[in-house]
Design an enzyme around this catalytic site. Structure first.
Site: not given
Length: 192
Positions: A7-10, A13
């Protein structure tokens, strides 16, 4: 089976570093998403957790990819234990398949419970101090005269909700709650 989660936040990314590490670790299936870790309703995480079976190993690159709060991490840990699934965090060198990994996860659980108890104690102390100063908390009492005036204005259909709020000082949410009570009371009267 080794199942990975990345997972990445944005959206801008990249997941490449995590995906490479998970593939190198031997993950046969990898769930991935681009969403904030603060959200608990992550679809791909939910799907990954649902697909886990007894004997599987759930793998993440780093603990913060899985959860941002200790409480959420412990909730996921409990779910994995129930399903008889091992957990590995590659960068944190955490593997619940080992005695040290199980002990570390156990310590996280104890710390989370301690944190909850401290928060509860602080909250209770704060409420007690507020009561000692005469503050009782909760919703402030509504001025019945103003509320009745607001209800009359609403029923007359001469003003918008915002205009009623400005004229009476009664908020729209308070007005709607009062209207719901009136409707419920009227329906109950119809039944009798």
């Amino acid at each position: 089976m080794k199942i990975g989660y990345a997972r990445v936040s944005t959206a801008d990314q990249s997941l490449d570093l995590q995906l490479d590490a998970l593939e190198e670790f031997g993950c046969e299936e990898i769930f991935q998403e681009k969403q904030s870790g603060a959200k608990d309703d992550r679809k791909e995480l939910a799907l990954a957790l649902r697909n886990l079976r007894a004997g599987d190993t759930f793998v993440v690159y780093k603990l913060d990819r899985l959860a941002r709060s200790t409480k959420r991490l412990i909730d996921i840990s409990d779910l994995l234990k129930e399903k008889n699934v091992e957990f590995v965090s590659i960068q944190d060198n955490l593997d619940t398949g080992t005695a040290a990994g199980k002990a570390m996860f156990g310590m996280l659980s104890v710390l989370a419970e301690f944190e909850r108890d401290i928060i509860r104690e602080r909250t209770m102390a704060g409420l007690q101090a507020a009561r000692a100063r005469g503050r009782m908390g909760g919703r402030p009492k509504v001025n019945e005269k103003k509320l009745n005036h607001a209800l009359a204005l609403y029923k007359s259909e001469s003003m918008s909700i915002r205009e009623i709020e400005n004229a009476t000082g009664v908020s729209g949410s308070t007005l709607y709650r009062a209207l719901a009570k009136v409707k419920l009371h009227n329906k109950a009267g119809d039944i009798v």
